[in-house]
Design an enzyme around this catalytic site. Structure first.
Site, PDB file in Angstrom:
ATOM      1  N   GLN A 509       0.814  -1.204   0.000  1.00 29.33           N
ATOM      2  CA  GLN A 509       0.000   0.000   0.000  1.00 29.33           C
ATOM      3  C   GLN A 509       0.854   1.263   0.000  1.00 29.33           C
ATOM      4  O   GLN A 509       0.496   2.264  -0.618  1.00 29.33           O
ATOM      5  CB  GLN A 509      -0.943   0.014   1.202  1.00 29.33           C
ATOM      6  CG  GLN A 509      -1.981   1.115   1.181  1.00 29.33           C
ATOM      7  CD  GLN A 509      -2.847   1.075  -0.063  1.00 29.33           C
ATOM      8  OE1 GLN A 509      -3.111   0.010  -0.618  1.00 29.33           O
ATOM      9  NE2 GLN A 509      -3.286   2.237  -0.509  1.00 29.33           N
ATOM     10  N   GLU A 510       1.970   1.217   0.686  1.00 30.07           N
ATOM     11  CA  GLU A 510       2.816   2.401   0.811  1.00 30.07           C
ATOM     12  C   GLU A 510       3.502   2.769  -0.499  1.00 30.07           C
ATOM     13  O   GLU A 510       3.491   3.926  -0.913  1.00 30.07           O
ATOM     14  CB  GLU A 510       3.892   2.179   1.885  1.00 30.07           C
ATOM     15  CG  GLU A 510       3.408   2.374   3.303  1.00 30.07           C
ATOM     16  CD  GLU A 510       3.179   3.838   3.658  1.00 30.07           C
ATOM     17  OE1 GLU A 510       3.599   4.725   2.891  1.00 30.07           O
ATOM     18  OE2 GLU A 510       2.562   4.097   4.697  1.00 30.07           O
ATOM     19  N   SER A 511       4.149   1.808  -1.136  1.00 33.56           N
ATOM     20  CA  SER A 511       5.042   2.143  -2.253  1.00 33.56           C
ATOM     21  C   SER A 511       4.848   1.294  -3.488  1.00 33.56           C
ATOM     22  O   SER A 511       5.488   1.563  -4.507  1.00 33.56           O
ATOM     23  CB  SER A 511       6.501   1.994  -1.798  1.00 33.56           C
ATOM     24  OG  SER A 511       6.793   0.627  -1.557  1.00 33.56           O
TER      25      SER A 511
END
Length: 660
Positions: A509-511
């Site tokens: 989800q982050e990167s």
């Protein structure tokens, strides 16, 4: 490269001498493109013109040509634009410039050229262009009720001021095809979003003389609501509603008092309902128990937008008022009710009210309509039906021909080349355009899988994931949930007592596994660690040699990111939902959000005030459950990972008081 080892030194030198001019030319083209991107961002026409010859013949020349013309498009002649469209026919850059030119023609009100060019516009995804097209239809007498409804939907969805839709609204209003109430509704939505210019533009259409008052009510809504204008009867009730909306964003209680004491008698029933809906929403944002009471003053739910009804449902969920949950969802538009969020909570409300066989059957049908292994509410629906999340069967293996077709696609080739050169934004847009199912020659599901496979092989993980996610029947979890840096992630997570699936769910989800990812606020790397957080965490775990430049090394990033995540998880009593919220929004906010009643974590997550964080928490937890199924090979439960959320016991100290 085994063949190089057996070449004689002379032959190797001969090959290098032959190849070096080609390599040097390619490098010069790469350097020129990177310089052109920077010049384009600065609007440097002269530099772009000077650099353009250096990219002639380069695979990414269309980007250089686009930048050079786009930066001076305002002054370009139609013949020059047409020459570009012909030269790069069929490319993303051709349609991108067509989009830009259509917007410019709309701004110039050059409807004849606009109408001539529009049929060849392939992307069809620009709201402004579509609104100009509706204006043309209205001018030509071709716009009926369906066109007016489409315009409303487009205009209301835009948060910022937009010439295309604003001009179309003015045109439809002048032709009496859009009532004043619709224009004022846009002003309400813009006022709630704190978009003053968009409010002014809407008011300009229906009440030009009132525009100066828009500035007054934004400057001080309470002064406007209690000022001399009201005493002299010189205020429009519609403007009073806008002022109440602005006041509610800061102080719902004060807005409620103004509505009850002064404004209730001046507003129509529909306007009062909207005002109470906004006040309720703002109180729900602040997790105030009064939100339910404010919403209870709404006499007709149908007067509220889907967004306001969504917040009414959230407040009712938090208060355990299941009947109100169901009623709020029932009042939504068909599109609103179809969202998996509200399908799930409608089903839960039916089950919570212990109705008869008909209600249970309806709940069962609703859950079955969304249940699947992917997505937060989809997974929860699956569990409500007595199943667990398992890895779906893999699609049939891609054939050599399918793989070759993807690798031979010029748009995909240019997309990957741009990304790996460092033109990520441009490469992503070209890749997305090429894989878009709605463009001529767009891809079917097998072609999407082949494109995703190529991106995976090139380790361009975000395009691998996003492309694969667009399939519905051919579902490949190996593409949707890849596990780069597998050994490092698994070992590090297990060493510090973290679930590796949780780490992967968060990184995804982050990167999207982009190692050089950098957020707008300065977070870096796989786990998007902020510089100050990285320094604090490095000190906390005894990483004495840490320097800021190390954060983009994948092992360092994983080490620091997982350490911080474990500290956050400990701080939030092992709650994955709260720790994810803290990772995204900072730990201080979920420390406040956890106060109040003890809630099912799904209800708590749905009431997170920030849209970005609310979606983030749900996606991280759904990702985690999917990764756990992949890693363990066993059926998994999202509910087990959610648990409950409530206040920290008063006798329990914060484990990490200085957690940044």
């Amino acid at each position: 490269m085994h063949w190089l080892k057996i070449l004689t030194p002379l032959l190797a030198a001969t090959l290098w001498t032959t190849a070096s001019p080609l390599v040097a030319a390619q490098n010069r083209g790469d350097d020129a493109l990177l310089a052109m991107q920077q010049a384009y961002r600065k609007g440097d026409r002269s530099q772009l013109a000077q650099l353009l010859p250096a990219v002639r013949g380069h695979a990414l020349e269309p980007w250089g040509a686009y930048w050079e013309l786009r930066v001076r498009l305002d002054d370009a002649q139609p013949e020059e634009v047409q020459a570009f469209l012909s030269r790069w026919a069929g490319s993303y850059q051709e349609d991108r410039l067509r989009n830009d030119w259509l917007l410019l023609l709309g701004q110039r009100r050059d409807w004849m050229r606009f109408a001539q060019l529009l049929p060849t516009y392939r992307m069809q995804d620009d709201r402004g262009v579509r609104c100009y097209a509706l204006t043309v239809d209205q001018i030509e007498g071709k716009a009926g009720p369906a066109a007016a409804q489409e315009l409303r939907d487009l205009w209301y969805a835009q948060r910022d001021a937009d010439d295309g839709c604003t001009n179309a609204a003015a045109s439809f209003y002048a032709a009496q095809q859009l009532p004043a109430s619709d224009i004022w509704r846009k002003a309400r939505l813009a006022s709630e979003a704190n978009r003053q210019r968009a409010v002014r533009d809407a008011v300009q259409i229906v009440s030009p003389e009132s525009v100066p008052q828009v500035n007054e009510l934004f400057a001080s809504p309470i002064k406007y609501l209690t000022g001399q204008r009201m005493a002299r009867g010189q205020v429009r009730k519609e403007l009073g509603l806008l002022a109440l909306i602005r006041l509610a964003s800061n102080d719902p209680g004060q807005a409620a008092a103004q509505l009850e004491d002064r404004w209730s008698a001046l507003l129509t029933a529909e306007e009062r309902n909207w005002a109470w809906g906004v006040i309720g929403k703002q109180a729900a944002f602040k997790l105030q128990p009064e939100a339910v009471g404010y919403f209870a003053k709404v006499r007709q739910d149908k007067d509220l937008s889907d967004d306001l009804l969504g917040w009414k449902a959230r407040a009712a969920l938090r208060a355990g008022q299941w009947r109100q949950v169901g009623q709020s969802i029932d009042a939504m538009t068909p599109q609103g009710r179809a969202d998996s969020t509200w399908v799930y909570w409608k089903a839960k409300s039916l089950l919570a009210l212990h109705g008869g066989d008909a209600e249970r059957a309806q709940a069962q049908k609703l859950l079955q309509s969304i249940a699947s292994e992917g997505g937060f509410y989809e997974q929860l629906a699956l569990e409500e039906l007595g199943q667990r999340v398992t890895v779906p069967p893999a699609p049939a293996a891609l054939t050599a021909q399918e793989k070759a077709a993807a690798r031979g696609n010029p748009g995909l080739q240019r997309g990957l080349q741009a990304i790996q050169l460092g033109l990520r934004s441009e490469g992503v847009r070209e890749w997305n355009y090429t894989t878009n199912l709605h463009t001529p020659g767009g891809m079917d599901e097998r072609s999407l899988l082949a494109a995703a496979d190529w991106a995976c092989q090139r380790e361009v993980w975000d395009r691998c994931i996003n492309t694969s996610e667009r399939t519905r029947n051919e579902v490949s979890w190996s593409q949707r949930y890849p596990m780069p840096y597998h050994d490092t992630v698994i070992a590090r997570a297990r060493t510090i007592g973290l679930d590796p699936a949780y780490v992967y769910g968060l990184i995804r989800q982050e990167s999207r596994f982009i190692m050089d990812a950098r957020s707008g606020v300065g977070a870096s790397g796989l786990m998007q660690v902020m510089p100050a957080t990285a320094r604090w965490t490095a000190r906390k775990i005894g990483m004495t040699e840490f320097t800021p430049g190390m954060i983009n090394d994948h092992e360092v990033n994983i080490t620091i990111g997982t350490a911080y995540l474990k500290l956050a998880l400990d701080d939030f009593d092992g709650s994955m939902a709260m720790a994810a919220a803290g990772y995204n929004a900072g730990p201080g906010r979920p420390r406040v959000w956890r106060n109040g009643p003890v809630l099912d974590a799904a209800i708590w997550a749905e009431n997170v005030p920030f849209t970005e964080t609310r979606d983030y928490v749900k996606k991280v937890l759904a990702n985690t459950t999917a990764y756990a199924a992949l890693i363990t090979g066993q059926p998994q439960s999202l509910k087990a990972r959610l648990g409950t959320v409530g206040p920290r016991p008063s006798n329990e100290p914060e484990p990490v008081k200085d957690l940044p």
